[in-house]
Enzyme design. Structure first.
Site, mmCIF file in Angstrom:
data_model
loop_
_atom_site.group_PDB
_atom_site.id
_atom_site.type_symbol
_atom_site.label_atom_id
_atom_site.label_comp_id
_atom_site.label_asym_id
_atom_site.label_seq_id
_atom_site.Cartn_x
_atom_site.Cartn_y
_atom_site.Cartn_z
ATOM 1 N N HIS A 1 40.708 39.288 41.995
ATOM 2 C CA HIS A 1 41.256 37.973 42.324
ATOM 3 C C HIS A 1 40.193 37.001 42.837
ATOM 4 O O HIS A 1 40.427 35.796 42.876
ATOM 5 C CB HIS A 1 42.425 38.097 43.307
ATOM 6 C CG HIS A 1 42.040 38.389 44.728
ATOM 7 N ND1 HIS A 1 42.084 39.656 45.267
ATOM 8 C CD2 HIS A 1 41.625 37.577 45.732
ATOM 9 C CE1 HIS A 1 41.728 39.613 46.534
ATOM 10 N NE2 HIS A 1 41.431 38.363 46.837
ATOM 11 N N ASP B 1 42.752 45.563 41.260
ATOM 12 C CA ASP B 1 42.091 44.425 41.897
ATOM 13 C C ASP B 1 40.593 44.671 42.092
ATOM 14 O O ASP B 1 40.007 44.242 43.088
ATOM 15 C CB ASP B 1 42.752 44.093 43.236
ATOM 16 C CG ASP B 1 42.433 42.666 43.690
ATOM 17 O OD1 ASP B 1 42.125 41.822 42.828
ATOM 18 O OD2 ASP B 1 42.469 42.409 44.911
ATOM 19 N N SER C 1 37.557 38.811 51.009
ATOM 20 C CA SER C 1 37.939 39.601 49.839
ATOM 21 C C SER C 1 36.719 39.976 49.007
ATOM 22 O O SER C 1 35.881 39.130 48.697
ATOM 23 C CB SER C 1 38.921 38.821 48.972
ATOM 24 O OG SER C 1 40.166 38.717 49.590
#
Length: 447
Positions: free
Chosen positions: A190, A223, A304
């Site tokens: 992402h 992910d 992230s």
């Protein structure tokens, strides 16, 4: 913050401890006026004509609050009591607010000034000694002990990058972890999704230099993504640890670029293991459930793709998600989640070698039911692993190995953490209320 009404400058009130003016009543003429800080022992003594008047710290304002009438300077002070540079000139009489500030500063200097004077006397001897000598430029830098946060930061920071992504749909940022000296970097899918279709990806290294990057492979289901920095320099890869040996309560550190603040290190513990979490933001569904490491190390938007490391500086997880209260991009509330490194490295290795990743499957679709604990099997894949093991529609799966399954997401996370072809034990009841049975299942493989 005080305003003019907090310590008024008008007519003093009897007993007002901080009232201004020569005729103020109460404590003004006693403790703070002509007493301790006015013309008493600290005016003509330590702060008047003594240490701070004609002594070590030179000129003191010639008024009754600090120096007493006519206190003279011997040398300019390094830190004037009233703040800023000392001009050597007298100051006008203070208001009530001024006396308040003066009294407070004087009170602080009783301990602070004496401590400095004692230190100067010990170091150099005599009233002419300076309060603090210059720090030697040759003073050696302390060496961080192994296992400390400082040591971990020294080890890990060169191996973590900031990632800036620009695409047709907008701009995003995140973090990444260097895997190889020639520029392979692992991050979250992402983080770089905006740059997948004709966008631009740029990485920023710990020393501030930058390089463009290209996508090697992505796996939205887990992910995980791998990119390559286009640079001729030799990079510092991170040391890989294992998530299989992690324990609740174990100390960890998160390293990344929260809110674009590159090179940020936060610390905490492993709060929980095997936590089912839907990764990938608002678009996530059951196909993106990860079997996460939960940590209370502060993790915020921008972390992230960054590193979760143990106190040896070894990678144990890829920070991927946070829980927040309410809507919007709220900050850390002590609930951060990372993809275990054992799963992340397997996916990354497949992406590097073949450009895509595979994952283990049980061959069922599941959901939750409010009045039962477990994963309710809605459908089974014909000829799939579950059907071959005798698991049918309507069954309630309650365990995988020694792990209790309480929901559909928990089952997906447990299977996703395994490798294709692995044999696992599955505990289930054929119908709600039936006695459970345990069977061995050989997991299938899917892209």
């Amino acid at each position: 913050m005080e305003n003019e009404n907090d310590r008024g400058t008008g007519d003093p009130r009897p007993g007002d401890e901080w009232a201004s003016g020569p005729g103020a009543g109460g404590h003004t003429q006693h403790q703070y006026g002509q007493g301790q800080y006015g013309q008493g022992p600290l005016a003509q003594g330590q702060y008047g004509q003594g240490q701070y008047g004609q002594g070590q710290y030179g000129h003191v304002q010639p008024e009754q609050g600090w120096g007493g009438p006519g206190a003279q300077a011997a040398a300019p002070p390094p830190n004037p009591p009233h703040g800023g540079a000392d001009t050597g000139t007298a100051a006008p009489a203070r208001s009530g607010r001024g006396l308040l500030v003066a009294g407070l500063v004087a009170a602080m200097l009783v301990s602070g000034g004496l401590g400095g004077w004692i230190g100067a006397t010990v170091a150099g001897g005599g009233d002419g000694a300076r309060l603090a000598s210059p720090i030697s430029a040759a003073q050696p830098e302390s060496q961080a002990a192994d296992g400390t946060v400082e040591s971990v930061a020294d080890t890990v920071l060169p191996s973590v990058v900031s990632i800036d992504v620009r695409g047709q749909a907008g701009r995003g940022e995140g973090s990444g972890v260097i895997l190889t000296p020639d520029g392979l970097i692992i991050t979250n899918n992402h983080v770089i999704a905006l740059g997948a279709a004709g966008g631009q990806i740029e990485v920023r290294f710990h020393d501030g230099s930058r390089a463009p990057a290209t996508i090697v492979g992505t796996d939205p289901a887990t992910d995980i993504a791998v990119i390559r920095a286009e640079t001729d320099r030799s990079l510092t890869p991170i040391a890989l640890g294992s998530s299989a040996t992690l324990d609740e309560g174990q100390a960890v550190a998160a390293v990344g670029s929260p809110l674009g603040l590159s090179g940020t290190v936060t610390t905490g513990i492993v709060s929980a293991l095997d936590r089912p979490v839907r990764a990938g933001g608002a678009q996530s569904d059951q196909s993106t459930v990860i079997d996460a490491i939960q940590t209370d190390a502060a993790v915020n938007p921008g972390n992230s793709g960054g590193a979760l490391v143990n106190m040896n500086g070894e990678l144990v997880g890829i920070n991927s998600a946070i829980a927040s209260l309410g809507s919007g991009n709220a900050g850390s509330i002590g609930l951060g989640f990372a993809i275990p490194v054992d799963q992340a490295r397997r996916i990354a290795d497949q992406l590097i070698k073949q450009g895509f990743a595979t994952r283990a499957v049980l061959g069922v679709t599941v959901s939750d039911q409010r009045d039962i604990s477990g994963a309710l099997v809605r459908t089974t894949e014909a000829g799939g692993p579950a059907e071959q093991a005798g698991i049918e529609e309507g069954a309630v799966i309650t365990g995988v190995g020694d792990r209790v399954i309480e929901s559909g997401d928990a089952l997906v996370a447990a299977i996703r953490s395994r490798a294709p072809g692995e044999t696992i034990s599955v505990t289930y009841a054929s119908r709600v209320g039936d006695q459970p049975t345990t069977v061995d299942v050989v997991l299938g493989e899917a892209r």
